[in-house]
Motif scaffolding. Sequence first.
Motif, PDB file in Angstrom:
ATOM      1  N   LYS A  27      43.753  29.809  49.596  1.00 43.90           N
ATOM      2  CA  LYS A  27      44.663  28.663  49.673  1.00 43.90           C
ATOM      3  C   LYS A  27      44.272  27.728  50.818  1.00 43.90           C
ATOM      4  O   LYS A  27      44.270  26.498  50.649  1.00 43.90           O
ATOM      5  N   THR A  31      43.396  23.914  49.652  1.00 42.10           N
ATOM      6  CA  THR A  31      44.302  22.821  50.024  1.00 42.10           C
ATOM      7  C   THR A  31      43.653  21.817  50.981  1.00 42.10           C
ATOM      8  O   THR A  31      44.166  20.713  51.140  1.00 42.10           O
ATOM      9  N   CYS A  36      43.581  18.048  46.107  1.00 45.12           N
ATOM     10  CA  CYS A  36      44.489  19.173  45.900  1.00 45.12           C
ATOM     11  C   CYS A  36      45.832  18.814  46.528  1.00 45.12           C
ATOM     12  O   CYS A  36      45.923  18.577  47.730  1.00 45.12           O
ATOM     13  N   GLU A  37      46.870  18.793  45.712  1.00 41.70           N
ATOM     14  CA  GLU A  37      48.208  18.472  46.203  1.00 41.70           C
ATOM     15  C   GLU A  37      48.980  19.714  46.619  1.00 41.70           C
ATOM     16  O   GLU A  37      49.746  19.672  47.568  1.00 41.70           O
ATOM     17  N   GLN A  38      48.782  20.801  45.880  1.00 39.67           N
ATOM     18  CA  GLN A  38      49.490  22.051  46.178  1.00 39.67           C
ATOM     19  C   GLN A  38      48.724  23.239  45.628  1.00 39.67           C
ATOM     20  O   GLN A  38      47.992  23.126  44.645  1.00 39.67           O
ATOM     21  N   PHE A  39      48.946  24.377  46.268  1.00 43.62           N
ATOM     22  CA  PHE A  39      48.403  25.671  45.831  1.00 43.62           C
ATOM     23  C   PHE A  39      49.542  26.649  46.069  1.00 43.62           C
ATOM     24  O   PHE A  39      49.888  26.946  47.214  1.00 43.62           O
ATOM     25  N   VAL A  40      50.176  27.094  45.006  1.00 42.55           N
ATOM     26  CA  VAL A  40      51.379  27.930  45.105  1.00 42.55           C
ATOM     27  C   VAL A  40      51.080  29.309  44.531  1.00 42.55           C
ATOM     28  O   VAL A  40      50.529  29.418  43.435  1.00 42.55           O
ATOM     29  N   GLU A  55      47.802  25.470  40.851  1.00 49.02           N
ATOM     30  CA  GLU A  55      47.088  24.441  41.605  1.00 49.02           C
ATOM     31  C   GLU A  55      47.479  23.091  41.015  1.00 49.02           C
ATOM     32  O   GLU A  55      47.451  22.910  39.796  1.00 49.02           O
ATOM     33  N   PHE A  56      47.843  22.154  41.872  1.00 48.75           N
ATOM     34  CA  PHE A  56      48.191  20.805  41.462  1.00 48.75           C
ATOM     35  C   PHE A  56      47.122  19.858  41.997  1.00 48.75           C
ATOM     36  O   PHE A  56      46.891  19.809  43.210  1.00 48.75           O
ATOM     37  N   TRP A  57      46.493  19.107  41.082  1.00 46.46           N
ATOM     38  CA  TRP A  57      45.398  18.213  41.438  1.00 46.46           C
ATOM     39  C   TRP A  57      45.739  16.777  41.064  1.00 46.46           C
ATOM     40  O   TRP A  57      46.383  16.538  40.039  1.00 46.46           O
TER      41      TRP A  57
END
Length: 95
Positions: A27, A31, A36-40, A55-57
Amino acid sequence: MKLIRIYTLTATAGQDAALEAALGALKAIVTAIDGCEQFVVGREQKPAGLYTVLEFWTTVEAHRVSGSAIPKSAFGPVMGALAGPPTITDFLQKL
């Protein structure tokens, strides 16, 4: 268009802590990559050992080029803690 990538992971019995540590390290790398906006990371309550990574890209292209920015050695600890290969699903964000 934004990309949401979902990984479903199953830890080898007794490897939850190792997998969580490896995902935490991954992570930190992911990130830091542009786009990359988020890695949850989430863990299912039952059954034990089942994890989901989201993962939000910003774009599909940002995700595509991110592969070259991640050292291949970062995946070794993750893969070493898994009972099998992850399931990967990609979604394009619509709303």
